[in-house]
Design a protein around this motif. Structure first.
Motif, PDB file in Angstrom:
ATOM      1  N   ARG A  65       0.860  -1.183   0.000  1.00 16.82           N
ATOM      2  CA  ARG A  65       0.000   0.000   0.000  1.00 16.82           C
ATOM      3  C   ARG A  65       0.895   1.232   0.000  1.00 16.82           C
ATOM      4  N   GLY A  67       0.703   5.378   0.358  1.00 15.89           N
ATOM      5  CA  GLY A  67      -0.160   6.447   0.843  1.00 15.89           C
ATOM      6  C   GLY A  67      -0.205   7.660  -0.064  1.00 15.89           C
ATOM      7  N   SER A  70       2.912   9.899  -1.726  1.00 12.25           N
ATOM      8  CA  SER A  70       4.115   9.095  -1.483  1.00 12.25           C
ATOM      9  C   SER A  70       4.512   8.426  -2.786  1.00 12.25           C
ATOM     10  N   ASP A  83       3.696  -1.312   3.955  1.00 15.60           N
ATOM     11  CA  ASP A  83       2.744  -0.223   4.123  1.00 15.60           C
ATOM     12  C   ASP A  83       3.524   1.083   4.144  1.00 15.60           C
ATOM     13  N   GLY A  85       3.283   5.044   4.327  1.00 10.50           N
ATOM     14  CA  GLY A  85       2.361   6.080   4.773  1.00 10.50           C
ATOM     15  C   GLY A  85       2.243   7.231   3.792  1.00 10.50           C
ATOM     16  N   ASP A  86       1.710   8.341   4.266  1.00 13.35           N
ATOM     17  CA  ASP A  86       1.526   9.538   3.444  1.00 13.35           C
ATOM     18  C   ASP A  86       2.796  10.385   3.440  1.00 13.35           C
ATOM     19  N   VAL A  88       5.670  10.221   1.919  1.00 12.44           N
ATOM     20  CA  VAL A  88       6.960   9.532   2.020  1.00 12.44           C
ATOM     21  C   VAL A  88       7.747   9.760   0.733  1.00 12.44           C
ATOM     22  N   VAL A 122       6.828  -1.350   7.717  1.00 16.82           N
ATOM     23  CA  VAL A 122       5.896  -0.231   7.870  1.00 16.82           C
ATOM     24  C   VAL A 122       6.696   1.064   7.832  1.00 16.82           C
ATOM     25  N   GLU A 124       6.044   4.908   8.291  1.00 13.69           N
ATOM     26  CA  GLU A 124       5.044   5.867   8.747  1.00 13.69           C
ATOM     27  C   GLU A 124       5.101   7.138   7.896  1.00 13.69           C
ATOM     28  N   ASP A 125       4.231   8.092   8.185  1.00 14.44           N
ATOM     29  CA  ASP A 125       4.106   9.323   7.396  1.00 14.44           C
ATOM     30  C   ASP A 125       5.362  10.189   7.473  1.00 14.44           C
ATOM     31  N   ARG A 140      10.183  -1.024  11.117  1.00 12.51           N
ATOM     32  CA  ARG A 140       9.246   0.101  11.163  1.00 12.51           C
ATOM     33  C   ARG A 140      10.070   1.375  11.150  1.00 12.51           C
ATOM     34  N   ARG A 143       7.552   7.972  12.112  1.00 17.31           N
ATOM     35  CA  ARG A 143       7.086   9.227  11.512  1.00 17.31           C
ATOM     36  C   ARG A 143       8.207  10.263  11.515  1.00 17.31           C
TER      37      ARG A 143
END
Length: 177
Positions: A65, A67, A70, A83, A85-86, A88, A122, A124-125, A140, A143
């Protein structure tokens, strides 16, 4: 409907669209828009304004996915489960791994032992991943973190951290002291 168009989209992406010029090139003529359109049939999710760049390799796209705003950078290689995020940013040549070769049976060549999933990655944003960084399975990225060019991320990255090196280590925090 998406399932019916998955195979034609896969073929069009890897045979044609992946090789079109990078989105920022003056002669791109909508290449980025075509890659984003095809990615909507291949990836599990593609946010508004997402960018799939020239040469990006995401395998079948399952479990991935991306975001809003990104992207998957020029000549990057990623696999799912992933995943993103937004907001990125991913520079050229980034590699994100989510599985590894098995090697536990000493009586069988590693080549014949198959693969083991190492866990989802993962991101993050608002993360920036520098050129040729490598993210290992199960990590991970917190952010607002920054991954320096050439870094090999073997551990989770805290929010707002700047990491670099091989293996990547904390260089400093973006937060004021």
């Amino acid at each position: 409907m998406k399932a019916l168009l998955r195979l034609p989209a896969f073929m069009l992406y890897y045979a044609f669209a992946r090789h079109l010029p990078g989105s920022a090139r003056a002669y791109a003529f909508g290449a980025g828009a075509l890659r984003r359109f095809l990615a909507r049939f291949l990836l599990d999710g593609v946010g508004a304004g997402a960018n799939i760049e020239h040469g990006a390799d995401f395998g079948s796209g399952r479990g991935i996915r991306v975001g809003k705003r990104s992207g998957i950078g020029v000549n990057c290689r990623v696999g799912g489960p992933l995943d993103i995020g937004d907001d990125v940013m991913m520079a050229p040549g980034v590699v994100i791994l989510t599985q590894n070769h098995r090697f536990d049976d000493l009586t069988v060549p590693m080549l014949d032992q198959g693969y083991v999933g190492g866990g989802a990655v993962v991101i993050e944003d608002d993360v920036w991943i520098g050129t040729n960084a490598i993210i290992l399975p199960g990590r991970r990225l917190g952010r607002g973190s920054i991954i320096a060019a050439g870094a090999v991320v073997t551990k989770d990255v805290p929010p707002y951290a700047i990491v670099g090196g091989n293996p990547a280590r904390l260089l400093r925090s973006r937060k004021p002291q």
